[in-house]
Enzyme design. Structure first.
Site, PDB file in Angstrom:
ATOM      1  N   CYS A 175       0.840  -1.200   0.000  1.00 22.57           N
ATOM      2  CA  CYS A 175       0.000   0.000   0.000  1.00 22.57           C
ATOM      3  C   CYS A 175       0.879   1.257   0.000  1.00 22.57           C
ATOM      4  O   CYS A 175       1.497   1.566  -1.009  1.00 22.57           O
ATOM      5  CB  CYS A 175      -0.977  -0.030   1.177  1.00 22.57           C
ATOM      6  SG  CYS A 175      -2.389   1.081   0.952  1.00 22.57           S
TER       7      CYS A 175
ATOM      8  N   HIS B 189      -3.547  -4.906   0.491  1.00 20.59           N
ATOM      9  CA  HIS B 189      -2.992  -5.315   1.786  1.00 20.59           C
ATOM     10  C   HIS B 189      -2.948  -6.837   1.871  1.00 20.59           C
ATOM     11  O   HIS B 189      -3.813  -7.460   2.500  1.00 20.59           O
ATOM     12  CB  HIS B 189      -3.832  -4.733   2.927  1.00 20.59           C
ATOM     13  CG  HIS B 189      -3.521  -3.313   3.234  1.00 20.59           C
ATOM     14  ND1 HIS B 189      -2.597  -2.936   4.188  1.00 20.59           N
ATOM     15  CD2 HIS B 189      -3.984  -2.168   2.693  1.00 20.59           C
ATOM     16  CE1 HIS B 189      -2.516  -1.609   4.231  1.00 20.59           C
ATOM     17  NE2 HIS B 189      -3.352  -1.118   3.336  1.00 20.59           N
TER      18      HIS B 189
ATOM     19  N   GLU C  26      -1.134  -8.749   3.609  1.00 24.40           N
ATOM     20  CA  GLU C  26      -0.897  -9.305   4.959  1.00 24.40           C
ATOM     21  C   GLU C  26      -2.199  -9.768   5.611  1.00 24.40           C
ATOM     22  O   GLU C  26      -2.177 -10.581   6.533  1.00 24.40           O
ATOM     23  CB  GLU C  26      -0.162  -8.281   5.825  1.00 24.40           C
ATOM     24  CG  GLU C  26      -1.004  -7.181   6.452  1.00 24.40           C
ATOM     25  CD  GLU C  26      -1.385  -6.066   5.464  1.00 24.40           C
ATOM     26  OE1 GLU C  26      -0.968  -6.128   4.292  1.00 24.40           O
ATOM     27  OE2 GLU C  26      -2.107  -5.141   5.892  1.00 24.40           O
TER      28      GLU C  26
END
Ligand code: MN
Length: 271
Positions: free
Chosen positions: A121, A229, A231
């Site tokens: 990001c 994102h 993660e």
């Protein structure tokens, strides 16, 4: 120690936490980062290391950098537009000048050294700015014809909300590492985006509205940024897990090259 696989040290930058109504106290400020980035790094074998924002102590920052095998640049507040030569628009969000200076410096060093960088990001935006690229400060205002990209948790959206597809560039490292379909659904928690690509970068994922959603430097150095994102999905999506694993593998290769180079220097000095 023998038999234990080497686990590369991955530096993760932090963000300045300012006081909110005096809690925590305004001075000293704190440096913070979401746990998910550290856990995702650990799940694929990395050793995560928090980086303090020593923007006014570059010698110490350099010492920290030299102990790292890779850099993970997490999400966060907006990059100061003055870093890419533009005046700040009213729609630009909160800034963190210390974080800007530290991340721009670290990524510059890493690109020079071929040390792996994974930008998520804001991290993608930092890579782009280091290489001379520019950003849209607010997509909704500056590119109103584009689809919605700001599915922020503060507006009630879950971080795992799959907002839009991206089409991968089939020959990219990103597509190889995701090892799946050419089009994947991603979350989207950004109100800024890439305006012009930095030097040498290629776009490796694109949203249906044409916005660049991932970038990389071609070649061996693992310099990859994604606008989403990942993660959030690393625990549940094997393709995303494989992407993180590719970053850790690149950091391991970097560490092995650095160690064999220092061994060569050491043996040369003996003669
Ligand atoms: Mn998006």
């Amino acid at each position: 120690m023998s038999g234990t696989p080497y686990r590369p040290t991955i530096g993760l930058t932090t963000q300045t936490l300012h006081s909110i109504d005096g809690i925590p106290p305004a001075l000293p400020e704190s440096w913070v980062m979401n746990q998910r980035y550290f856990l995702a790094t650990t799940m694929v074998g990395g050793v995560p290391w928090m980086i303090p924002l020593f923007d006014d102590d570059l010698p110490t920052l350099r010492q920290i950098y030299e102990r790292l095998d890779g850099l993970l640049i997490p999400g966060g507040v907006d990059v100061d537009p003055r870093q890419y030569g533009e005046a700040i628009l009213p729609e630009c969000g909160n800034l963190d000048p210390s974080r800007d200076r530290v991340e721009l410096q670290l990524v510059k060093w890493a690109i020079e050294d071929g040390k792996p960088v994974f930008g998520l990001c804001r991290g993608l935006q930092i890579i782009n700015v280091v290489l001379g690229g520019t950003l849209w400060q607010d997509l909704a205002v500056q590119r109103p014809e584009l689809a919605k990209h700001d599915y922020f948790p503060t507006a009630g959206y879950a971080r795992q909300h799959l907002a839009h597809p991206v089409t991968l560039e089939p020959t990219s490292k990103l597509a190889t590492l995701l090892d799946g379909p050419q089009t994947v659904m991603v979350n989207s928690m950004h109100h800024q985006g890439i305006k012009s690509l930095g030097e040498g970068l290629i776009a490796t994922a694109t949203a249906p509205d044409g916005l660049v959603e991932a970038i990389e430097l071609p070649g061996e150095p693992f310099i990859i940024g994604v606008q989403w994102h990942p993660e959030v999905f690393e625990m549940t999506d094997p393709h995303t897990r494989h992407l993180f694993g590719g970053f850790i593998a690149a950091a391991t290769r970097f560490a092995e090259r650095a160690r064999s180079a220092s061994t060569l220097v050491g043996s040369a000095q003996e003669h």
